[in-house]
Write a protein that holds these residues in place. Sequence first.
Motif, PDB file in Angstrom:
ATOM      1  N   ASN A 147       0.780  -1.309  -0.013  1.00  0.00           N
ATOM      2  CA  ASN A 147      -0.082  -0.011   0.063  1.00  0.00           C
ATOM      3  C   ASN A 147       0.805   1.197   0.088  1.00  0.00           C
ATOM      4  O   ASN A 147       0.438   2.183  -0.630  1.00  0.00           O
ATOM      5  CB  ASN A 147      -1.256  -0.018   1.177  1.00  0.00           C
ATOM      6  CG  ASN A 147      -1.936  -0.938   1.134  1.00  0.00           C
ATOM      7  OD1 ASN A 147      -2.496  -1.549  -0.048  1.00  0.00           O
ATOM      8  ND2 ASN A 147      -2.561  -1.463   2.375  1.00  0.00           N
ATOM      9  N   GLY A 148       1.984   1.396   0.827  1.00  0.00           N
ATOM     10  CA  GLY A 148       2.932   2.342   0.771  1.00  0.00           C
ATOM     11  C   GLY A 148       3.454   2.606  -0.467  1.00  0.00           C
ATOM     12  O   GLY A 148       3.475   3.757  -1.136  1.00  0.00           O
ATOM     13  N   CYS A 149       3.945   1.666  -1.316  1.00  0.00           N
ATOM     14  CA  CYS A 149       4.415   1.744  -2.442  1.00  0.00           C
ATOM     15  C   CYS A 149       3.210   2.199  -3.505  1.00  0.00           C
ATOM     16  O   CYS A 149       3.648   3.143  -4.265  1.00  0.00           O
ATOM     17  CB  CYS A 149       4.842   0.516  -3.448  1.00  0.00           C
ATOM     18  SG  CYS A 149       6.568  -0.125  -2.491  1.00  0.00           S
ATOM     19  N   ALA A 150       2.257   1.775  -3.381  1.00  0.00           N
ATOM     20  CA  ALA A 150       0.965   2.127  -4.416  1.00  0.00           C
ATOM     21  C   ALA A 150       0.546   3.874  -4.201  1.00  0.00           C
ATOM     22  O   ALA A 150       0.482   4.422  -5.030  1.00  0.00           O
ATOM     23  CB  ALA A 150      -0.339   1.554  -4.255  1.00  0.00           C
ATOM     24  N   ALA A 151       0.820   4.162  -2.866  1.00  0.00           N
ATOM     25  CA  ALA A 151       0.536   5.834  -2.387  1.00  0.00           C
ATOM     26  C   ALA A 151       1.617   6.472  -3.144  1.00  0.00           C
ATOM     27  O   ALA A 151       1.245   7.539  -3.636  1.00  0.00           O
ATOM     28  CB  ALA A 151       0.305   5.578  -0.850  1.00  0.00           C
ATOM     29  N   ARG A 152       2.908   6.034  -3.057  1.00  0.00           N
ATOM     30  CA  ARG A 152       3.912   6.980  -3.549  1.00  0.00           C
ATOM     31  C   ARG A 152       3.834   7.121  -5.113  1.00  0.00           C
ATOM     32  O   ARG A 152       4.045   8.203  -5.711  1.00  0.00           O
ATOM     33  CB  ARG A 152       5.289   6.022  -3.176  1.00  0.00           C
ATOM     34  CG  ARG A 152       5.771   6.267  -1.572  1.00  0.00           C
ATOM     35  CD  ARG A 152       6.959   5.631  -1.475  1.00  0.00           C
ATOM     36  NE  ARG A 152       7.254   5.981  -0.081  1.00  0.00           N
ATOM     37  CZ  ARG A 152       7.984   7.002   0.426  1.00  0.00           C
ATOM     38  NH1 ARG A 152       8.555   7.738  -0.585  1.00  0.00           N
ATOM     39  NH2 ARG A 152       8.376   7.269   1.545  1.00  0.00           N
ATOM     40  N   VAL A 153       3.363   5.904  -5.720  1.00  0.00           N
ATOM     41  CA  VAL A 153       3.123   6.159  -7.072  1.00  0.00           C
ATOM     42  C   VAL A 153       2.015   6.964  -7.279  1.00  0.00           C
ATOM     43  O   VAL A 153       2.181   7.876  -8.307  1.00  0.00           O
ATOM     44  CB  VAL A 153       2.975   4.558  -7.791  1.00  0.00           C
ATOM     45  CG1 VAL A 153       2.381   4.837  -9.233  1.00  0.00           C
ATOM     46  CG2 VAL A 153       4.104   3.698  -7.667  1.00  0.00           C
ATOM     47  N   ALA A 154       0.807   6.976  -6.927  1.00  0.00           N
ATOM     48  CA  ALA A 154      -0.260   7.674  -6.929  1.00  0.00           C
ATOM     49  C   ALA A 154       0.188   9.198  -6.704  1.00  0.00           C
ATOM     50  O   ALA A 154      -0.030  10.147  -7.467  1.00  0.00           O
ATOM     51  CB  ALA A 154      -1.358   7.244  -5.961  1.00  0.00           C
ATOM     52  N   GLY A 155       0.876   9.690  -5.645  1.00  0.00           N
ATOM     53  CA  GLY A 155       1.435  10.849  -5.404  1.00  0.00           C
ATOM     54  C   GLY A 155       2.143  11.363  -6.549  1.00  0.00           C
ATOM     55  O   GLY A 155       2.061  12.714  -6.830  1.00  0.00           O
ATOM     56  N   GLU A 156       3.066  10.694  -7.075  1.00  0.00           N
ATOM     57  CA  GLU A 156       3.834  11.128  -8.209  1.00  0.00           C
ATOM     58  C   GLU A 156       3.186  11.484  -9.439  1.00  0.00           C
ATOM     59  O   GLU A 156       3.334  12.385 -10.080  1.00  0.00           O
ATOM     60  CB  GLU A 156       4.911  10.040  -8.554  1.00  0.00           C
ATOM     61  CG  GLU A 156       6.166   9.980  -7.617  1.00  0.00           C
ATOM     62  CD  GLU A 156       6.883  11.417  -7.214  1.00  0.00           C
ATOM     63  OE1 GLU A 156       7.402  12.018  -8.501  1.00  0.00           O
ATOM     64  OE2 GLU A 156       7.032  11.888  -6.129  1.00  0.00           O
ATOM     65  N   PHE A 157       2.069  10.457  -9.655  1.00  0.00           N
ATOM     66  CA  PHE A 157       1.146  10.727 -10.774  1.00  0.00           C
ATOM     67  C   PHE A 157       0.521  11.831 -10.506  1.00  0.00           C
ATOM     68  O   PHE A 157       0.032  12.625 -11.741  1.00  0.00           O
ATOM     69  CB  PHE A 157       0.162   9.401 -11.228  1.00  0.00           C
ATOM     70  CG  PHE A 157       0.857   8.491 -11.918  1.00  0.00           C
ATOM     71  CD1 PHE A 157       0.862   8.724 -13.468  1.00  0.00           C
ATOM     72  CD2 PHE A 157       1.674   7.460 -11.533  1.00  0.00           C
ATOM     73  CE1 PHE A 157       1.411   7.781 -14.333  1.00  0.00           C
ATOM     74  CE2 PHE A 157       2.295   6.303 -12.603  1.00  0.00           C
ATOM     75  CZ  PHE A 157       2.055   6.661 -13.670  1.00  0.00           C
ATOM     76  N   GLY A 158      -0.081  12.236  -9.487  1.00  0.00           N
ATOM     77  CA  GLY A 158      -0.690  13.416  -9.298  1.00  0.00           C
ATOM     78  C   GLY A 158      -0.007  14.617  -9.324  1.00  0.00           C
ATOM     79  O   GLY A 158      -0.211  15.648  -9.976  1.00  0.00           O
ATOM     80  N   GLU A 159       1.284  14.639  -8.854  1.00  0.00           N
ATOM     81  CA  GLU A 159       2.087  15.969  -9.041  1.00  0.00           C
ATOM     82  C   GLU A 159       2.840  16.101 -10.299  1.00  0.00           C
ATOM     83  O   GLU A 159       3.181  17.238 -10.829  1.00  0.00           O
ATOM     84  CB  GLU A 159       3.185  16.001  -7.833  1.00  0.00           C
ATOM     85  CG  GLU A 159       2.604  15.962  -6.514  1.00  0.00           C
ATOM     86  CD  GLU A 159       3.461  16.123  -5.260  1.00  0.00           C
ATOM     87  OE1 GLU A 159       4.565  16.822  -5.612  1.00  0.00           O
ATOM     88  OE2 GLU A 159       3.129  15.749  -4.192  1.00  0.00           O
ATOM     89  N   TYR A 160       3.325  14.776 -10.815  1.00  0.00           N
ATOM     90  CA  TYR A 160       4.481  14.930 -11.992  1.00  0.00           C
ATOM     91  C   TYR A 160       3.751  13.796 -13.068  1.00  0.00           C
ATOM     92  O   TYR A 160       4.777  12.831 -13.324  1.00  0.00           O
ATOM     93  CB  TYR A 160       5.532  14.851 -11.476  1.00  0.00           C
ATOM     94  CG  TYR A 160       6.095  15.513 -10.672  1.00  0.00           C
ATOM     95  CD1 TYR A 160       6.439  17.018 -10.691  1.00  0.00           C
ATOM     96  CD2 TYR A 160       6.326  15.141  -9.079  1.00  0.00           C
ATOM     97  CE1 TYR A 160       6.839  17.651  -9.579  1.00  0.00           C
ATOM     98  CE2 TYR A 160       6.775  15.785  -8.111  1.00  0.00           C
ATOM     99  CZ  TYR A 160       7.115  17.132  -8.348  1.00  0.00           C
ATOM    100  OH  TYR A 160       7.372  18.108  -7.391  1.00  0.00           O
ATOM    101  N   PRO A 161       2.619  13.918 -13.686  1.00  0.00           N
ATOM    102  CA  PRO A 161       2.229  12.937 -14.359  1.00  0.00           C
ATOM    103  C   PRO A 161       3.186  12.625 -15.578  1.00  0.00           C
ATOM    104  O   PRO A 161       3.284  11.226 -15.798  1.00  0.00           O
ATOM    105  CB  PRO A 161       1.025  13.435 -14.836  1.00  0.00           C
ATOM    106  CG  PRO A 161       0.983  14.951 -14.714  1.00  0.00           C
ATOM    107  CD  PRO A 161       1.993  15.353 -13.651  1.00  0.00           C
ATOM    108  N   GLU A 162       3.746  13.609 -16.296  1.00  0.00           N
ATOM    109  CA  GLU A 162       4.600  13.217 -17.558  1.00  0.00           C
ATOM    110  C   GLU A 162       5.890  12.343 -17.117  1.00  0.00           C
ATOM    111  O   GLU A 162       6.237  11.287 -17.694  1.00  0.00           O
ATOM    112  CB  GLU A 162       4.999  14.622 -18.100  1.00  0.00           C
ATOM    113  CG  GLU A 162       4.102  15.374 -18.878  1.00  0.00           C
ATOM    114  CD  GLU A 162       3.359  16.413 -17.574  1.00  0.00           C
ATOM    115  OE1 GLU A 162       4.054  16.397 -16.587  1.00  0.00           O
ATOM    116  OE2 GLU A 162       2.386  16.650 -17.542  1.00  0.00           O
TER     117      GLU A 162
END
Length: 87
Positions: free
Chosen positions: A43-58
Amino acid sequence: MNTTFDTVRAEALFASALQASQEPTPLQVRAAVTTTLRRYGVNGCAARVAGEFGEYPETAARRMSWALEMVREAYEQLAAREFAFAG
């Protein structure tokens, strides 16, 4: 086609400190996945991925593509080697 294992491993690699510019070996990829999953959990890894997609999608999209490719290569090599020993 990605399996659930591929997805979880790719998220862990994405969340790790390993960079594409380091041109990691399959062993380094597997070690990074294991270390990151132990540190953050699924879950922690998934949360980090989601955060990065939210802030820096490209940049996140490029990193996830790289992570998926590296995971496929690293674990296919491992499976092929184990299959050869089993035969």
